[in-house]
Design a protein around this motif. Structure first.
Motif, short mmCIF file in Angstrom:
data_model
loop_
_atom_site.label_atom_id
_atom_site.label_comp_id
_atom_site.label_asym_id
_atom_site.label_seq_id
_atom_site.Cartn_x
_atom_site.Cartn_y
_atom_site.Cartn_z
N GLU A 174 39.65 44.25 50.32
CA GLU A 174 40.20 44.99 49.11
C GLU A 174 39.50 44.12 47.96
O GLU A 174 39.00 44.57 46.93
CB GLU A 174 41.64 44.87 49.26
N ALA A 175 39.89 42.73 48.11
CA ALA A 175 39.21 41.76 47.13
C ALA A 175 37.62 41.97 46.93
O ALA A 175 37.32 41.95 45.78
CB ALA A 175 39.46 40.28 47.51
N THR A 177 35.97 44.61 47.54
CA THR A 177 35.52 45.56 46.98
C THR A 177 35.70 45.76 45.46
O THR A 177 35.13 46.35 44.67
CB THR A 177 36.41 46.81 47.63
N HIS A 178 36.99 44.92 45.11
CA HIS A 178 37.26 44.89 43.59
C HIS A 178 36.10 44.12 43.05
O HIS A 178 35.70 44.61 41.63
CB HIS A 178 38.70 43.96 43.51
N ALA A 182 33.26 45.46 40.05
CA ALA A 182 33.13 44.64 38.82
C ALA A 182 31.76 44.35 38.55
O ALA A 182 31.55 44.00 37.48
CB ALA A 182 34.18 43.67 38.71
N THR A 286 43.98 35.46 40.38
CA THR A 286 43.95 36.70 41.35
C THR A 286 44.03 36.34 42.61
O THR A 286 43.19 35.23 43.18
CB THR A 286 42.53 37.39 40.88
N LEU A 323 46.13 43.25 46.59
CA LEU A 323 45.53 42.45 45.63
C LEU A 323 46.23 42.24 44.40
O LEU A 323 46.56 43.42 43.71
CB LEU A 323 44.07 42.75 45.29
N ARG A 325 46.00 41.40 40.68
CA ARG A 325 44.64 41.06 39.71
C ARG A 325 45.54 40.30 38.56
O ARG A 325 46.39 40.73 37.96
CB ARG A 325 44.25 42.34 39.54
#
Length: 329
Positions: A174-175, A177-178, A182, A286, A323, A325
């Protein structure tokens, strides 16, 4: 003289049978929530106190489980286990159990402590934390028929015993993918040396997610022991050698070290940690958060199932992290 409050007194007050009161005291998980709350209100209102010695003689249980406090190390990631133990104590109390805490500096000393505790106390079970490959602790307890559950998978044999764990690979995926969303493509990873069950799991989520996005992770991975100083040193090396635009770390300790490095050398580089410790929240890092309260409650659920009857070796719970943020990524 005030009338002695007994189970029968509580039963009359709550308008239930004496057996139901006994179930609330000894096996609350089998009682409907509405009934359990009504009985508990009666217990509180009447000031009933169970005779622990009599209960132990009747049930053959001490209602006592044991769990280890690990060394604090840098005082950051040790707070993760502290939060789990708080949750475990609360969940155990709700189920009618008490938690005995012990400490040990390594695995050998922990096993020796098992022997000491079982000789000195009538423990019902253990909750183990921090599992790894070929874990001798679970083998020792299983060989002696001592009930236990683990917060952490048995990495070599997933069906070996009941366990609860958090999906670290899902968290780092997930991190990653984030960060990809970005606009980052060169996403470095600071993790623990290969061979750690938890560390390898967290690294795998990062690697698989980059590969699925068509990004080659070669040269972007660094292995180190946990710690702020180690995180800063390896982040500086990675920044100089591979020029990543973001760093994902296997722990908040490593991430805090990486944060120091990027603020000095590359302030535009994003940093993400793992465990969402109070320090991470304080500095705006984060981080991937583990559902530690839920993990503790599920450990108690599994343990009461083990103690109340023959347990299935397939009892296992894999929880999803999330996650959190903040401005570092």
């Amino acid at each position: 003289m005030a009338e002695k409050v007994t189970i029968a007194t509580v039963a009359r007050h709550a308008r239930v049978s004496r057996q139901t009161v006994s179930n609330v005291l000894n096996a609350p998980h089998i009682v409907r929530e509405e009934t359990r709350l009504r009985v508990q209100e009666a217990i509180d209102a009447l000031g009933y106190r169970a005779n622990q010695a009599a209960r132990q003689m009747r049930t053959g249980r001490s209602r006592l489980i044991a769990a280890r406090i690990e060394p604090t190390r840098d005082g950051i990631n040790g707070s993760v286990l502290d939060r789990f133990l708080h949750g475990l104590t609360e969940a155990a109390e709700a189920a009618g159990y008490r938690v005995m805490l012990y400490t040990a500096i390594d695995t050998d000393r922990e096993i020796a402590t098992y022997d000491d505790l079982l000789g000195a106390y009538d423990l019902d079970a253990f909750v183990l934390t921090g599992t790894d490959h070929g874990d001798p602790r679970t083998e020792w307890l299983a060989r002696r028929g001592v009930p236990f559950v683990t917060f952490g998978r048995p990495w070599d044999a997933p069906d070996a015993h009941p366990w609860v764990d958090v999906d670290g690979a899902s968290g780092t995926a997930e991190a990653t993918t984030h960060l990809l969303a970005a606009g980052h493509r060169r996403i470095g990873f600071l993790g623990w040396p290969a061979g750690s069950g938890v560390g390898d799991d967290r690294r795998a989520g990062w690697r698989r997610t980059l590969a699925a996005a068509g990004v080659d992770p070669a040269g972007l991975d660094r292995e180190t022991v946990d710690g702020i100083a180690e995180g800063e040193r390896h982040a500086r090396g990675l920044l100089a050698e591979a020029a990543p635009t973001a760093l994902l770390c296997a722990s908040d300790s490593l991430a805090l070290g990486a944060l120091q490095a990027v603020r000095a050398d590359a302030p535009d580089v994003a940093v993400i940690g793992f465990d969402d410790t109070p320090v991470a929240a304080a500095v705006g890092l984060t981080s991937v958060s583990q559902p530690l309260g839920e993990a503790a409650a599920r450990c108690v659920d599994l343990l009461t199932a083990v103690l109340d009857g023959p347990h299935r070796t397939t009892d296992q719970v894999l929880l999803q992290p999330s996650l959190v943020r903040r401005h570092t990524a």
